[in-house]
Write an enzyme that holds these catalytic residues in place. Structure first.
Site, PDB file in Angstrom:
ATOM      1  N   THR A  55      24.458   2.910  71.151  1.00  0.00           N
ATOM      2  CA  THR A  55      24.370   1.610  70.483  1.00  0.00           C
ATOM      3  C   THR A  55      24.360   1.780  68.960  1.00  0.00           C
ATOM      4  O   THR A  55      25.092   1.090  68.243  1.00  0.00           O
ATOM      5  CB  THR A  55      23.110   0.860  70.961  1.00  0.00           C
ATOM      6  OG1 THR A  55      23.072   0.923  72.382  1.00  0.00           O
ATOM      7  CG2 THR A  55      23.139  -0.589  70.525  1.00  0.00           C
ATOM      8  N   LYS A  82       3.455   4.113  58.051  1.00  0.00           N
ATOM      9  CA  LYS A  82       2.216   3.874  57.288  1.00  0.00           C
ATOM     10  C   LYS A  82       1.526   2.596  57.763  1.00  0.00           C
ATOM     11  O   LYS A  82       0.574   2.137  57.154  1.00  0.00           O
ATOM     12  CB  LYS A  82       2.540   3.754  55.798  1.00  0.00           C
ATOM     13  CG  LYS A  82       3.212   4.981  55.207  1.00  0.00           C
ATOM     14  CD  LYS A  82       3.641   4.696  53.761  1.00  0.00           C
ATOM     15  CE  LYS A  82       4.571   5.770  53.237  1.00  0.00           C
ATOM     16  NZ  LYS A  82       5.271   5.354  52.017  1.00  0.00           N
TER      17      LYS A  82
HETATM   18  N1   CP Z   1      23.384   2.089  76.601  1.00  0.00           N
HETATM   19  C1   CP Z   1      22.555   2.330  75.577  1.00  0.00           C
HETATM   20  O1   CP Z   1      21.881   1.426  75.056  1.00  0.00           O
HETATM   21  O2   CP Z   1      22.580   3.639  75.138  1.00  0.00           O
HETATM   22  P1   CP Z   1      21.750   4.199  73.899  1.00  0.00           P
HETATM   23  O3   CP Z   1      20.296   4.132  74.250  1.00  0.00           O
HETATM   24  O4   CP Z   1      22.249   5.606  73.687  1.00  0.00           O
HETATM   25  O5   CP Z   1      22.040   3.312  72.714  1.00  0.00           O
END
Ligand code: CP
Length: 299
Positions: A55, A82
């Site tokens: 993503t 923090k």
């Molecule tokens: N499908 C998906 O959200 O993969 P990532 O967690 O690698 O972004």
């Protein structure tokens, strides 16, 4: 306009994203960067409080291809550590005048909370167990690419439904597009508010598409306590179980895969059946279409 939940997209916007994805798939395949680009001079900020490969990198790729400048806050090295609140982090970034903010967060509803303090569009890149709208869109675009339609497809979504924002977004979107969606998994990984269609074997029987879900042990209070190979045999997608599906069945997985747990290697790597890498490619195209749609609403 924000994209926080898949049901926020009206019919026009949904069709526009799916239509434009086809165009952007070709552009990305050619490794082109249109000039002028639809997002020339715009700034896209990525704010990922959870790990991501697909993503995050596909939003970055999509924004670059559209001509935007992209920044991704390394949350683990930021003032979040923090103790700065989500809202104050949002107000801080908002003061820098981004054009779009993309957020992933472990808490359900966090994208809506940050959207309240931002005056630019916000895209939900996955919040807790709630929603992953761009994943559902890329899954729909992948199905369109493979079958030319979604109407009438029998789609089995199997595995850890309880912790899956992918399942939730797809269970809303795919029936809207005319698919029959069957949800199934281990009883302990089925949420109370979702109707199961029976066992994984029953869900897979005659299915046009089988979408397997990752077992999300990081979200479980108690581990499943399964012996090595037990999950795959009882609930996972093996070659034997896949034989119960339609002869032309396609296999999907949002990734990352737990190979040998929810999906067998030879199923994941079956070039005739697996759409898994097409899903990743479609992720860039769909996110280009989403950024184009939302950045265009900024003014
Ligand atoms: N499908 C998906 O959200 O993969 P990532 O967690 O690698 O972004």
């Amino acid at each position: 306009m924000n994209l926080l939940n898949i049901d926020q997209l009206d019919e026009d916007s949904l069709r526009r994203v799916l239509d434009r994805s086809r165009h952007w798939l070709d552009v990305n395949r050619q490794r082109e960067r249109p000039s002028p680009g639809p997002l020339d001079g715009r700034i896209v900020l990525n704010l990922f409080y959870e790990n991501s490969t697909r993503t995050l990198m596909s939003f970055e790729t999509a924004a670059h291809r559209l001509g935007a400048d992209v920044m991704s806050l390394p949350v683990a090295h930021s003032s979040v550590k923090k103790g700065e609140t989500l809202e104050d982090t949002g107000r801080t970034l908002n003061a820098m005048r981004p054009d779009v903010l993309v957020i992933r967060h472990p808490e359900n509803g966090a994208p809506a909370r940050i959207a309240d303090v931002l005056d630019c569009p916000v895209i939900n890149a996955g919040d807790g167990t709630n929603q992953h709208p761009t994943q559902a869109l890329l899954d729909a675009a992948t199905l369109m690419s493979r079958f030319g339609r979604i109407e009438g497809l029998k789609i089995a979504i199997c595995g850890d439904i309880k912790h899956s924002r992918v399942a939730r977004s797809n269970a809303e979107l795919l029936p809207r597009l005319g698919a029959e969606v069957r949800l199934a998994g281990p009883p302990s990984l089925m949420p109370d508010d979702v109707a199961t269609c029976g066992s994984v074997d029953e869900a897979v029987a005659g299915a046009d598409v089988v979408m397997m879900l990752r077992v999300q042990r990081e979200r479980m209070e108690d581990d499943l306590g399964d012996a090595p190979g037990e999950y795959l045999e009882r609930y996972g997608l093996t070659r034997e179980r896949l034989r119960k599906a339609a002869p032309h069945v396609a296999v999907m997985h949002p990734g990352p895969m737990n190979r040998g747990v929810e999906i067998a290697d030879d199923v994941a790597d079956n070039k005739d059946r697996s759409l898994i890498w097409l899903q990743v490619e479609m992720g860039v195209a769909v996110r280009m279409a989403c950024l184009e749609l939302l950045a265009g609403t900024r003014d």
